[in-house]
Write a protein that holds these residues in place. Structure first.
Motif, PDB file in Angstrom:
ATOM      1  N   ARG A  42      37.684  16.136 -21.217  1.00 40.37           N
ATOM      2  CA  ARG A  42      37.234  15.224 -22.269  1.00 40.37           C
ATOM      3  C   ARG A  42      36.039  14.442 -21.748  1.00 40.37           C
ATOM      4  N   TRP A  43      35.128  14.091 -22.655  1.00 42.00           N
ATOM      5  CA  TRP A  43      33.984  13.250 -22.291  1.00 42.00           C
ATOM      6  C   TRP A  43      34.473  11.820 -22.103  1.00 42.00           C
ATOM      7  N   SER A  44      34.011  11.173 -21.043  1.00 40.71           N
ATOM      8  CA  SER A  44      34.359   9.783 -20.781  1.00 40.71           C
ATOM      9  C   SER A  44      33.094   8.934 -20.738  1.00 40.71           C
ATOM     10  N   PRO A  45      32.923   8.029 -21.689  1.00 39.36           N
ATOM     11  CA  PRO A  45      31.782   7.117 -21.629  1.00 39.36           C
ATOM     12  C   PRO A  45      31.800   6.255 -20.370  1.00 39.36           C
ATOM     13  N   VAL A  46      32.984   5.935 -19.872  1.00 37.67           N
ATOM     14  CA  VAL A  46      33.088   5.133 -18.644  1.00 37.67           C
ATOM     15  C   VAL A  46      32.557   5.931 -17.459  1.00 37.67           C
ATOM     16  N   VAL A  74      32.336   7.142  -4.669  1.00 41.46           N
ATOM     17  CA  VAL A  74      32.579   7.364  -6.087  1.00 41.46           C
ATOM     18  C   VAL A  74      33.880   6.708  -6.540  1.00 41.46           C
ATOM     19  N   GLY A  75      34.904   6.731  -5.708  1.00 38.15           N
ATOM     20  CA  GLY A  75      36.170   6.106  -6.077  1.00 38.15           C
ATOM     21  C   GLY A  75      36.022   4.615  -6.313  1.00 38.15           C
ATOM     22  N   ALA A  76      35.281   3.950  -5.443  1.00 37.54           N
ATOM     23  CA  ALA A  76      35.057   2.510  -5.605  1.00 37.54           C
ATOM     24  C   ALA A  76      34.259   2.224  -6.867  1.00 37.54           C
ATOM     25  N   ARG A  77      33.244   3.047  -7.135  1.00 39.83           N
ATOM     26  CA  ARG A  77      32.420   2.823  -8.322  1.00 39.83           C
ATOM     27  C   ARG A  77      33.212   3.028  -9.615  1.00 39.83           C
ATOM     28  N   VAL A  78      34.058   4.052  -9.619  1.00 36.96           N
ATOM     29  CA  VAL A  78      34.891   4.328 -10.794  1.00 36.96           C
ATOM     30  C   VAL A  78      35.923   3.210 -10.974  1.00 36.96           C
ATOM     31  N   ILE A 124      35.186  13.832 -17.790  1.00 40.47           N
ATOM     32  CA  ILE A 124      33.891  14.045 -17.160  1.00 40.47           C
ATOM     33  C   ILE A 124      32.849  13.093 -17.751  1.00 40.47           C
ATOM     34  N   GLY A 125      31.898  12.726 -16.924  1.00 31.23           N
ATOM     35  CA  GLY A 125      30.705  12.014 -17.357  1.00 31.23           C
ATOM     36  C   GLY A 125      29.538  12.555 -16.555  1.00 31.23           C
ATOM     37  N   VAL A 126      28.419  12.790 -17.202  1.00 30.37           N
ATOM     38  CA  VAL A 126      27.238  13.341 -16.536  1.00 30.37           C
ATOM     39  C   VAL A 126      26.037  12.496 -16.952  1.00 30.37           C
ATOM     40  N   ALA A 127      25.156  12.250 -15.999  1.00 31.22           N
ATOM     41  CA  ALA A 127      23.957  11.463 -16.299  1.00 31.22           C
ATOM     42  C   ALA A 127      22.760  12.028 -15.563  1.00 31.22           C
ATOM     43  N   ARG A 128      21.611  11.778 -16.144  1.00 32.36           N
ATOM     44  CA  ARG A 128      20.325  12.155 -15.559  1.00 32.36           C
ATOM     45  C   ARG A 128      19.521  10.884 -15.376  1.00 32.36           C
ATOM     46  N   GLY A 129      19.132  10.632 -14.143  1.00 29.34           N
ATOM     47  CA  GLY A 129      18.362   9.443 -13.844  1.00 29.34           C
ATOM     48  C   GLY A 129      16.905   9.766 -13.586  1.00 29.34           C
ATOM     49  N   PRO A 130      16.118   8.742 -13.297  1.00 25.92           N
ATOM     50  CA  PRO A 130      14.699   8.933 -12.994  1.00 25.92           C
ATOM     51  C   PRO A 130      14.502   9.946 -11.861  1.00 25.92           C
ATOM     52  N   GLY A 131      13.402  10.679 -11.939  1.00 19.80           N
ATOM     53  CA  GLY A 131      13.111  11.659 -10.889  1.00 19.80           C
ATOM     54  C   GLY A 131      14.034  12.857 -10.927  1.00 19.80           C
ATOM     55  N   ASN A 132      14.625  13.119 -12.101  1.00 16.91           N
ATOM     56  CA  ASN A 132      15.559  14.244 -12.217  1.00 16.91           C
ATOM     57  C   ASN A 132      16.674  14.143 -11.187  1.00 16.91           C
ATOM     58  N   THR A 133      17.278  12.978 -11.135  1.00 19.78           N
ATOM     59  CA  THR A 133      18.439  12.732 -10.285  1.00 19.78           C
ATOM     60  C   THR A 133      19.674  12.851 -11.171  1.00 19.78           C
ATOM     61  N   TRP A 134      20.538  13.804 -10.865  1.00 20.52           N
ATOM     62  CA  TRP A 134      21.709  14.107 -11.676  1.00 20.52           C
ATOM     63  C   TRP A 134      22.977  13.663 -10.985  1.00 20.52           C
ATOM     64  N   VAL A 135      23.918  13.163 -11.761  1.00 26.09           N
ATOM     65  CA  VAL A 135      25.240  12.803 -11.233  1.00 26.09           C
ATOM     66  C   VAL A 135      26.287  13.254 -12.243  1.00 26.09           C
ATOM     67  N   MET A 136      27.307  13.922 -11.739  1.00 26.71           N
ATOM     68  CA  MET A 136      28.495  14.299 -12.523  1.00 26.71           C
ATOM     69  C   MET A 136      29.683  13.609 -11.873  1.00 26.71           C
ATOM     70  N   VAL A 137      30.449  12.885 -12.667  1.00 24.16           N
ATOM     71  CA  VAL A 137      31.684  12.270 -12.177  1.00 24.16           C
ATOM     72  C   VAL A 137      32.837  12.879 -12.967  1.00 24.16           C
ATOM     73  N   LEU A 138      33.815  13.380 -12.239  1.00 22.62           N
ATOM     74  CA  LEU A 138      35.017  13.942 -12.842  1.00 22.62           C
ATOM     75  C   LEU A 138      36.192  13.119 -12.354  1.00 22.62           C
ATOM     76  N   ALA A 139      37.193  12.926 -13.216  1.00 20.00           N
ATOM     77  CA  ALA A 139      38.349  12.134 -12.791  1.00 20.00           C
ATOM     78  C   ALA A 139      39.535  12.426 -13.704  1.00 20.00           C
ATOM     79  N   SER A 140      40.671  11.958 -13.269  1.00 26.05           N
ATOM     80  CA  SER A 140      41.848  11.906 -14.126  1.00 26.05           C
ATOM     81  C   SER A 140      42.497  10.558 -13.901  1.00 26.05           C
ATOM     82  N   GLY A 141      42.954   9.979 -14.993  1.00 25.39           N
ATOM     83  CA  GLY A 141      43.599   8.682 -14.922  1.00 25.39           C
ATOM     84  C   GLY A 141      45.028   8.795 -14.445  1.00 25.39           C
ATOM     85  N   CYS A 142      45.541   7.699 -13.973  1.00 26.29           N
ATOM     86  CA  CYS A 142      46.947   7.645 -13.524  1.00 26.29           C
ATOM     87  C   CYS A 142      47.841   7.280 -14.689  1.00 26.29           C
TER      88      CYS A 142
END
Length: 142
Positions: A42-46, A74-78, A124-142
């Motif tokens: 599922r897409w996660s805005p968070v 990534v765990g701390a940021r999430v 999942i959440g995916v973002a594209r930042g300046p300079g074509n910097t990509w980040v994908m964060v995947l997680a499952s809640g408890c």
């Protein structure tokens, strides 16, 4: 890893485009997962916001790492975003000029592929930042 659970990280020096949350990644990632017998995510805005913030941090501060400029993983940021997770993973890339290119790069890298196909992930959440910097964060809640 100060949480009970799974923290996975993979680095890849690939290229990517710039922008906000890349919700368009959901369908191709889920097609890839289905072909491998995995459940759809599922897409996660968070998670997308966490990914966007990390992409922008890397671009703004001139680094490429799973560690943020404040030393966070990534765990701390999430967790900081209020997401209570039991499993979390992050893929990063830089330089790809399209979503399709970055996804293909991640599929071709064993660590990134493992994150994308993990049975432990549900969102999942995916973002594209300046300079074509990509980040994908995947997680499952408890």
């Amino acid at each position: 890893m100060n949480r009970r659970g799974l923290l996975i990280g993979a680095m890849c020096f690939v290229a990517a485009p710039a922008g906000a949350g890349e919700e368009a990644a959901l369908d191709p990632v889920n097609r890839f997962r289905r072909r491998q017998g995995r459940q759809a995510l599922r897409w996660s805005p968070v998670l997308a916001a966490v990914a966007q913030a990390h992409a922008e941090d890397m671009a703004r501060n001139g680094f490429f790492s799973h560690s943020g400029s404040d030393g966070s993983d990534v765990g701390a940021r999430v967790s900081r975003a209020g997401y209570r997770w039991c499993a979390v993973a992050e893929n990063i890339a830089r330089g790809q000029r399209s979503l399709a290119a970055v996804l293909e790069g991640w599929k071709g890298s064993s660590g990134h592929r493992r994150n994308m196909l993990s049975r432990r992930m549900s969102e999942i959440g995916v973002a594209r930042g300046p300079g074509n910097t990509w980040v994908m964060v995947l997680a499952s809640g408890c």
